[in-house]
Design an enzyme around this catalytic site. Sequence first.
Site, mmCIF file in Angstrom:
data_model
loop_
_atom_site.group_PDB
_atom_site.id
_atom_site.type_symbol
_atom_site.label_atom_id
_atom_site.label_comp_id
_atom_site.label_asym_id
_atom_site.label_seq_id
_atom_site.Cartn_x
_atom_site.Cartn_y
_atom_site.Cartn_z
ATOM 1 N N GLY A 213 -2.535 1.299 0.728
ATOM 2 C CA GLY A 213 -2.792 2.335 -0.277
ATOM 3 C C GLY A 213 -4.287 2.567 -0.428
ATOM 4 N N VAL B 249 4.509 0.657 3.578
ATOM 5 C CA VAL B 249 4.572 -0.793 3.354
ATOM 6 C C VAL B 249 6.007 -1.335 3.281
ATOM 7 C CG1 VAL B 249 2.310 -0.962 2.247
ATOM 8 C CG2 VAL B 249 4.339 -0.539 0.821
ATOM 9 N N TYR C 150 8.798 0.100 -13.159
ATOM 10 C CA TYR C 150 7.450 -0.345 -12.767
ATOM 11 C C TYR C 150 7.188 -1.760 -13.305
ATOM 12 C CZ TYR C 150 2.306 0.141 -12.309
ATOM 13 O OH TYR C 150 0.972 -0.015 -11.995
ATOM 14 N N ALA C 151 7.529 -2.001 -14.584
ATOM 15 C CA ALA C 151 7.289 -3.306 -15.199
ATOM 16 C C ALA C 151 8.081 -4.392 -14.476
ATOM 17 C CB ALA C 151 7.673 -3.263 -16.676
HETATM 18 N N1 NAD Z 1 -4.485 3.264 -11.990
HETATM 19 C C1 NAD Z 1 -3.982 2.464 -12.917
HETATM 20 O O1 NAD Z 1 -4.018 2.775 -14.124
HETATM 21 C C2 NAD Z 1 -3.343 1.149 -12.541
HETATM 22 C C3 NAD Z 1 -3.156 0.207 -13.569
HETATM 23 C C4 NAD Z 1 -2.545 -1.005 -13.236
HETATM 24 C C5 NAD Z 1 -2.168 -1.276 -11.931
HETATM 25 N N2 NAD Z 1 -2.356 -0.316 -10.945
HETATM 26 C C6 NAD Z 1 -1.917 -0.642 -9.586
HETATM 27 O O2 NAD Z 1 -3.014 -0.505 -8.690
HETATM 28 C C7 NAD Z 1 -2.526 -0.071 -7.408
HETATM 29 C C8 NAD Z 1 -3.260 1.199 -6.977
HETATM 30 O O3 NAD Z 1 -2.991 2.213 -7.925
HETATM 31 P P1 NAD Z 1 -3.796 3.597 -7.970
HETATM 32 O O4 NAD Z 1 -3.917 3.958 -9.386
HETATM 33 O O5 NAD Z 1 -5.002 3.523 -7.128
HETATM 34 O O6 NAD Z 1 -2.700 4.569 -7.305
HETATM 35 P P2 NAD Z 1 -2.886 5.925 -6.475
HETATM 36 O O7 NAD Z 1 -1.612 6.683 -6.671
HETATM 37 O O8 NAD Z 1 -4.185 6.594 -6.806
HETATM 38 O O9 NAD Z 1 -2.983 5.418 -4.964
HETATM 39 C C9 NAD Z 1 -1.902 4.741 -4.356
HETATM 40 C C10 NAD Z 1 -2.045 4.859 -2.864
HETATM 41 O O10 NAD Z 1 -0.928 4.175 -2.268
HETATM 42 C C11 NAD Z 1 -0.388 4.984 -1.238
HETATM 43 N N3 NAD Z 1 1.027 4.632 -1.067
HETATM 44 C C12 NAD Z 1 2.057 4.923 -1.924
HETATM 45 N N4 NAD Z 1 3.207 4.467 -1.415
HETATM 46 C C13 NAD Z 1 2.913 3.869 -0.227
HETATM 47 C C14 NAD Z 1 3.691 3.212 0.750
HETATM 48 N N5 NAD Z 1 5.033 3.093 0.626
HETATM 49 N N6 NAD Z 1 3.074 2.699 1.842
HETATM 50 C C15 NAD Z 1 1.717 2.847 2.000
HETATM 51 N N7 NAD Z 1 0.937 3.472 1.106
HETATM 52 C C16 NAD Z 1 1.526 3.989 -0.001
HETATM 53 C C17 NAD Z 1 -0.600 6.422 -1.721
HETATM 54 O O11 NAD Z 1 -0.540 7.356 -0.650
HETATM 55 C C18 NAD Z 1 -1.987 6.312 -2.358
HETATM 56 O O12 NAD Z 1 -3.010 6.545 -1.408
HETATM 57 C C19 NAD Z 1 -1.020 0.144 -7.576
HETATM 58 O O13 NAD Z 1 -0.339 -1.015 -7.131
HETATM 59 C C20 NAD Z 1 -0.863 0.318 -9.072
HETATM 60 O O14 NAD Z 1 0.430 -0.015 -9.502
HETATM 61 C C21 NAD Z 1 -2.948 0.884 -11.243
#
Ligand code: NAD
Length: 249
Positions: free
Chosen positions: A8, A55, A146-147
């Site tokens: 990602g 993934v 998600y949780a």
């Molecule tokens: N942004 C927040 O507020 C936040 C808070 C807590 C946790 N997170 C966690 O941090 C991580 C990144 O989040 P983010 O906010 O950068 O998200 P985002 O949506 O900006 O980016 C996620 C990336 O993952 C890629 N992706 C999605 N499904 C995929 C798959 N099956 N295989 C390969 N790539 C895939 C997407 O194309 C994207 O580039 C996630 O695990 C999210 O749950 C984010």
Amino acid sequence: MRSLLVTGGAKGIGRAIAELASAQGYFVGVVDTDQEAANTVAASLNSAKAYAANVCEADQVASVVADFCKDAGGLDVVVNNAGILRTGPLIDHDPADFRLVVDVNLNGVFVVAQAAARKMREAGQGVILNLSSINGTHPSPNCGAYAAAKGGVVALTQQMSLEWGAMGIRVNAIAPGFVDGGMSSPFYADPNVRNRRASAVPLGRLGTLEDIAQTVLFLASKQASYITGQTLTVDGGVVNSVLLQLPRE
Ligand SMILES: NC(=O)c1ccc[n+]([C@@H]2O[C@H](COP(=O)([O-])OP(=O)(O)OC[C@H]3O[C@@H](n4cnc5c(N)ncnc54)[C@H](O)[C@@H]3O)[C@@H](O)[C@H]2O)c1
């Protein structure tokens, strides 16, 4: 040169991790389903390459890990960052949607970590870092699927640290709080939501993509060499703040 593969990595937190790792001298692999965006990120970095994979698909993941090991000369750090969010009350949640959220956020972590650990076992060393969330330990409205998946990431991290420690592999998780970017961007576009959430954080602000990337790179570093099986919460104090909202006398 140490090497780091981030899933990602084309957007949001993953992109920030790729950029910081590159600035710290890592050879970086940017894995994403969005190949075009992954190419753009890799092209903007010093020593980096983009790889297309979902993934959840073990065959795609195995071939990306093998290619990356050839390109980078090994695999020192893998960051399981790819994730998706689907919101809604559990009473109405479509089971197919629930399964998809668990598949990407939890099964995907297992699939990538297993492929990485098999390579790391040969080298006798490696670091695996898994993105959880404060929702993994603290439920919030409309985030049931998600949780559940993010709570699973905490347990899986502990289990992997136990099974793989003797192979020289450290495994930790990061639980971000309110992050101003990535998948939360649409949410924080509303100034009301931004202000209410930021003012509920003891440190008085939302988290940045860089706050999370810095934590990931710390846990990847030699400075963290005796830390394994932990989930490090990076939330400006928000999950500890419930009593702050209530009068004492
Ligand atoms: N942004 C927040 O507020 C936040 C808070 C807590 C946790 N997170 C966690 O941090 C991580 C990144 O989040 P983010 O906010 O950068 O998200 P985002 O949506 O900006 O980016 C996620 C990336 O993952 C890629 N992706 C999605 N499904 C995929 C798959 N099956 N295989 C390969 N790539 C895939 C997407 O194309 C994207 O580039 C996630 O695990 C999210 O749950 C984010």
